[in-house]
Structures are given as structure tokens and as C-alpha cells.
Design an enzyme around this catalytic site. Sequence first.
Site, mmCIF file in Angstrom:
data_model
loop_
_atom_site.group_PDB
_atom_site.id
_atom_site.type_symbol
_atom_site.label_atom_id
_atom_site.label_comp_id
_atom_site.label_asym_id
_atom_site.label_seq_id
_atom_site.Cartn_x
_atom_site.Cartn_y
_atom_site.Cartn_z
ATOM 1 N N ARG A 160 -8.146 -0.644 -6.693
ATOM 2 C CA ARG A 160 -8.655 0.314 -6.045
ATOM 3 C C ARG A 160 -7.601 1.474 -6.367
ATOM 4 O O ARG A 160 -7.949 2.688 -6.394
ATOM 5 C CB ARG A 160 -9.029 0.237 -4.785
ATOM 6 C CG ARG A 160 -9.251 1.427 -3.951
ATOM 7 C CD ARG A 160 -10.166 1.124 -2.663
ATOM 8 N NE ARG A 160 -10.463 2.361 -2.035
ATOM 9 C CZ ARG A 160 -11.684 3.271 -2.502
ATOM 10 N NH1 ARG A 160 -12.109 2.801 -3.628
ATOM 11 N NH2 ARG A 160 -11.767 4.228 -1.938
ATOM 12 N N PRO A 168 -16.160 4.767 -1.537
ATOM 13 C CA PRO A 168 -16.197 6.065 -2.389
ATOM 14 C C PRO A 168 -15.020 6.780 -2.381
ATOM 15 O O PRO A 168 -14.167 6.563 -1.875
ATOM 16 C CB PRO A 168 -17.533 6.771 -1.367
ATOM 17 C CG PRO A 168 -17.088 6.416 0.080
ATOM 18 C CD PRO A 168 -16.858 4.883 -0.023
ATOM 19 N N ILE A 169 -15.037 7.773 -3.169
ATOM 20 C CA ILE A 169 -13.777 8.533 -3.131
ATOM 21 C C ILE A 169 -14.149 10.141 -3.281
ATOM 22 O O ILE A 169 -13.478 10.919 -3.763
ATOM 23 C CB ILE A 169 -12.891 8.404 -4.587
ATOM 24 C CG1 ILE A 169 -13.773 8.739 -5.753
ATOM 25 C CG2 ILE A 169 -12.553 6.857 -4.613
ATOM 26 C CD1 ILE A 169 -12.915 8.905 -7.189
ATOM 27 N N ASP A 170 -14.983 10.326 -2.517
ATOM 28 C CA ASP A 170 -15.826 11.826 -2.382
ATOM 29 C C ASP A 170 -14.640 12.755 -1.455
ATOM 30 O O ASP A 170 -14.519 13.879 -2.034
ATOM 31 C CB ASP A 170 -17.031 11.712 -1.495
ATOM 32 C CG ASP A 170 -16.853 11.065 -0.131
ATOM 33 O OD1 ASP A 170 -16.369 9.819 -0.011
ATOM 34 O OD2 ASP A 170 -17.218 11.808 0.918
ATOM 35 N N ILE A 196 -13.944 0.595 10.328
ATOM 36 C CA ILE A 196 -13.481 1.237 8.998
ATOM 37 C C ILE A 196 -14.271 0.927 7.860
ATOM 38 O O ILE A 196 -14.795 1.868 7.126
ATOM 39 C CB ILE A 196 -11.966 0.842 8.754
ATOM 40 C CG1 ILE A 196 -11.089 1.117 9.806
ATOM 41 C CG2 ILE A 196 -11.517 1.583 7.518
ATOM 42 C CD1 ILE A 196 -10.903 2.604 10.330
ATOM 43 N N ASN A 237 0.957 -1.282 0.004
ATOM 44 C CA ASN A 237 0.035 -0.030 0.238
ATOM 45 C C ASN A 237 0.773 1.291 0.135
ATOM 46 O O ASN A 237 0.295 2.312 -0.325
ATOM 47 C CB ASN A 237 -0.915 -0.157 1.221
ATOM 48 C CG ASN A 237 -2.041 -1.113 0.826
ATOM 49 O OD1 ASN A 237 -2.402 -1.394 -0.301
ATOM 50 N ND2 ASN A 237 -2.729 -1.435 1.855
ATOM 51 N N CYS A 265 -11.379 -4.613 -3.739
ATOM 52 C CA CYS A 265 -11.992 -5.713 -2.830
ATOM 53 C C CYS A 265 -13.494 -5.306 -2.382
ATOM 54 O O CYS A 265 -13.809 -3.959 -2.044
ATOM 55 C CB CYS A 265 -11.415 -5.747 -1.655
ATOM 56 S SG CYS A 265 -9.873 -6.839 -1.827
HETATM 57 C C1 EPZ Z 1 -6.447 1.870 1.718
HETATM 58 O O1 EPZ Z 1 -7.724 1.844 1.085
HETATM 59 C C2 EPZ Z 1 -6.075 0.376 1.674
HETATM 60 N N1 EPZ Z 1 -5.755 0.109 0.024
HETATM 61 C C3 EPZ Z 1 -6.783 -0.610 2.266
HETATM 62 O O2 EPZ Z 1 -5.842 -1.790 2.048
HETATM 63 C C4 EPZ Z 1 -6.827 -0.440 3.706
HETATM 64 O O3 EPZ Z 1 -7.876 -1.372 4.395
HETATM 65 C C5 EPZ Z 1 -7.432 0.879 3.922
HETATM 66 O O4 EPZ Z 1 -6.500 2.062 3.216
HETATM 67 C C6 EPZ Z 1 -7.660 1.374 5.380
HETATM 68 O O5 EPZ Z 1 -6.248 1.488 5.991
HETATM 69 C C7 EPZ Z 1 -4.681 0.924 -0.600
HETATM 70 O O6 EPZ Z 1 -3.947 1.318 -0.002
HETATM 71 C C8 EPZ Z 1 -4.523 0.389 -2.013
HETATM 72 P P1 EPZ Z 1 -9.499 4.542 3.088
HETATM 73 P P2 EPZ Z 1 -8.478 3.205 0.926
HETATM 74 O O7 EPZ Z 1 -9.648 5.819 2.176
HETATM 75 O O8 EPZ Z 1 -7.454 4.381 0.639
HETATM 76 C C9 EPZ Z 1 -14.130 5.913 3.568
HETATM 77 C C10 EPZ Z 1 -5.814 -4.023 1.495
HETATM 78 O O9 EPZ Z 1 -5.990 -5.123 2.234
HETATM 79 N N2 EPZ Z 1 -13.814 6.687 2.475
HETATM 80 O O10 EPZ Z 1 -8.591 4.875 4.247
HETATM 81 O O11 EPZ Z 1 -9.351 3.080 -0.026
HETATM 82 C C11 EPZ Z 1 -14.042 4.279 2.988
HETATM 83 O O12 EPZ Z 1 -15.286 3.885 2.526
HETATM 84 C C12 EPZ Z 1 -6.522 -2.938 1.225
HETATM 85 O O13 EPZ Z 1 -4.447 -3.891 1.321
HETATM 86 C C13 EPZ Z 1 -14.683 7.701 2.094
HETATM 87 O O14 EPZ Z 1 -15.938 7.674 2.830
HETATM 88 O O15 EPZ Z 1 -9.187 3.262 2.414
HETATM 89 C C14 EPZ Z 1 -13.702 3.579 4.446
HETATM 90 O O16 EPZ Z 1 -14.813 3.476 4.982
HETATM 91 C C15 EPZ Z 1 -7.952 -3.116 1.639
HETATM 92 N N3 EPZ Z 1 -14.772 8.630 1.187
HETATM 93 C C16 EPZ Z 1 -12.787 4.601 5.300
HETATM 94 O O17 EPZ Z 1 -13.186 5.841 4.562
HETATM 95 C C17 EPZ Z 1 -13.467 8.420 0.428
HETATM 96 O O18 EPZ Z 1 -13.124 9.406 -0.393
HETATM 97 C C18 EPZ Z 1 -11.231 4.424 4.782
HETATM 98 O O19 EPZ Z 1 -11.034 4.223 3.718
HETATM 99 C C19 EPZ Z 1 -12.266 7.658 0.849
HETATM 100 C C20 EPZ Z 1 -12.558 6.695 1.901
#
Ligand code: EPZ
Length: 430
Positions: A93, A123-125, A327, A23, A117
Amino acid sequence: MSQYIMKGGIPLVGEVEIGGAKNAALGILAAGLMTDEDVLIENLPDVRDTNVMLDALAEIGASVERIDRHTVRLNGSSIRQISVDDEFIRKIRASYYFLGALLGKYKSAQVPLPGGCNIGSRPIDLHIKGFRALGADVKIENGIVYAHAIDLVGSHIYLDQVSVGATINIMMAAVMADGETIIENPAKEPHVVDVANFLNSMGANIKGTGTDVIRIRGVRHLHGTEYSIIPDQIEAGTYMCAAAVTRGDVTVENVIPKHLEAISSKLAELGCEVREFDEAVRVVGRSRQFHTNIKTLPYPGFPTDMQPQITVTLALAEGTSIVTESIFENRFRYVDELARMGGNIRVEGNSAIITGVKKFLGAEVSAPDLRAGAALVLAGLAADGYTTVDEIGYIQRGYEAFDEKLRHLGACIELVDDEREAQKFRLRVV
Ligand code: EPZ
């Protein structure tokens, strides 16, 4: 269809070398295109997701020279398009990192909405909120994200929710913006800090990563660098849980023990002996391991990417444990698979109530996602009898040489391509 087949009941013993952090690598590979000079990246994990990113970089015209499995030289000067789109990039992702990197360098980017996954809506908001705060016009049409800016200007951005991806993406979009950008409530994961350190080695001016406020001063351009990626906290944690669940004795090497503190302390709490060295951690499982409670949290809390692995470990501990997933909204899909092996877990909302059982019995199970797949392999290694895990493409996205490294620790496991090979394994390993 490829699957892992294993015969469980063997305590894993020995040392395992941990690879580069997936990551961190995914963000670093995208950030590497932000200069027109050579970028040498070492300790790159050779896993499916990083290889998809490298293919996408080549497809948009970057020079990608694979020196060896774990070393690549990039050069972004030959990039000829700001649209990244192919069937493979849609599956991962981390494709969204091309948005921040291309927007930050060319002030324009077109990338498909990310796949990934199935552990939640993902989302990516927050990413888009950050890009817009920097002055970009962002719209989503037909599943494609279009981002464009006349100028990128530093801004004060507050992230409503801690987000690894949004933090990394906004950092990349801001490193060459005019003026100062402040990111409040950023993610503090080691891999976020690693991407910032990588960008700083290219001449960026990012301060405060790993704390509650990141300050970025825009620079005019980024230069080439040579950089080695940090060890993978989650790969290490997975093998630490493998020691616990098989009652073995495993030392994970080439790690940063501080990054593993939440995992080490929980394994100690449930009864393992955990010893930290400068660049290694040793975990000795005990025949009697006990219940404890865990809530996944952003770093330095217990990592969500270790939730399936610690739940499997607790499913073979005495007493009742509660694991709360704070999370993601759908990260317990593997519980039904574990029930087929004798696991006794009830999911209520975003918590799993785990009643420890004495043993698992081998079964045919299916990986629902990357980390749950790895956890089901751990369960199979602890179970009596044979277990097959299919849909292992998920696991190969994030674990390099998973069956090889487990065999090196004494596991009786193989990757087989069809039922005939699985049958041969069963006949050979009785
Ligand atoms: C990263 O995902 C990792 N993936 C994930 O690892 C990991 O589980 C996650 O961070 C949390 O540590 C990569 O780095 C490629 P987030 P990411 O944005 O960046 C919400 C693995 O197993 N959110 O920290 O997508 C989201 O829905 C993978 O290696 C929004 O609402 O995770 C979640 O509930 C699985 N809006 C929370 O935030 C957004 O714009 C944390 O997501 C972005 C996220």
C-alpha cells in the site's frame, strides 16, 4: 509453503528490543528521494515492505547503499524516471508515497494504484484531493495514478476523514510548493510526526504535526540529513499483548511509552500489571484477566493495528467484551480462524462480541492479513497443543525476526518450510 509452527502454553518471559516503526519508515524512504544530497536513515526495520520500497527506489535510479540491516544511505540525484511500477510495488500500500514524493520534487509522478492488506477498500481519494488542491492534475487510467503540475501552490486542505497516508502524502507534495499549505483534521500518529520531523531535518518547514492543524511553508529545496526512525508502536504493542495472552512477564525495550499509552491502559484495565520506564514498558499477565470494551480510533485513541491482538487477549479473559473497529470495514476476518482454536466471538457489523473462554486448543490456521496473522500466532502461543499459522508472508511484511524474538522470550515456535519440517518439530517438542 513457509509457516510458523508452535507449541503453546508457555508464559513468555524476558526483554525484547523493539525495532524502527515500519509505518514511519515507509514514508521516510519515499521522502528521502526528495533531495539530491545523501540521506542516512538509521533504525530502519528489516521487513518485507521496507525492502520492497528500497528496491523500487533503486529501480527508478536512486542510489541505495545498505550499510547494514538497519541503516541505509539514499541519494535521489540519479533518479531517471518518475514512473514507479513493478510487480512488488503493486503489492504494498505504501507505494502511494512515491506519488507525493515525486510530485513534490519533480512535479510529476506515475504510480500503480496501491495494493495492500485486504482489511478494507483502502481508497486514495483524500490523497488525490490534496494533490489537486495544490494545483496538480491527477487522473487514474488502467490502474495507474498520473499526477502532474506546472506549479504546486500552497492551499488550505480539509481532510474529511483522518488519514495517515493522505496526511503524509500531502505533506510531501507541499514541502516545496509556493506559499503556505494548511492541513486541517490531519492524522496525529507518531509515525506521521516522525515523517514530518524527518522532512524538517532536510530543511522543510512543517509545524503542528500531532495537533489538529499542520502548517507547511514551502521551501526552495531540501538538503541531506542523518535520521533515526522512532520505535514501532505496533510491534511493541504486539509483544505487550503476547505477555498478557500467555500470562507471562515481558519488557519491551527501546520504546517511547507515551506512544503506547492507549495499549498500556487497556492491558491494565483487563488486569495486567503494566509498569512504564524511560524507554521501556513491562507487562505482567495475570491468571485472571477480565473483560473490557475497546473502540479503535485515530491516535491517540486505541490503534486499529492493535485490534486483532487485543481481541485475542480478550478472548481468553473472563466475561464478555466488545471491540468496535471504526477505521476499516473488514478487519475481523481472523475471527473465523480463531473459532477453530476455540475462540467464541460473534461479529455484528463493525463490532466483535467476545465471550471469554478458559483456553484455546491448537489448530491449523491461516493469516488473513499482517496484524491478524500476528494475533493468530499469539493465540497459538497461548493454546494447548500445536498450532500452525500459514500465509506468514503477511506477517513478515511488518515484523522483523518475529519467531526469533518470540523464542528469545521462551516461546516454542519455529518457521518451517514444509510438512516434513513441521513433523520433525512435533517429534522434537513433545
Ligand atoms: C496506514 O494505512 C497504515 N499503513 C495502516 O497500517 C494503518 O492501519 C492505517 O494507517 C491507520 O492507522 C501504512 O502506514 C503503510 P488511512 P493508510 O489512510 O494510510 C480511509 C499495518 O498494519 N481513507 O489512515 O492506508 C481508509 O479506507 C497497516 O501496518 C479514505 O477513505 O490508512 C480507512 O478507512 C494496516 N480515503 C481510513 O481512511 C483515503 O484517501 C484510515 O485510512 C485514505 C483513507
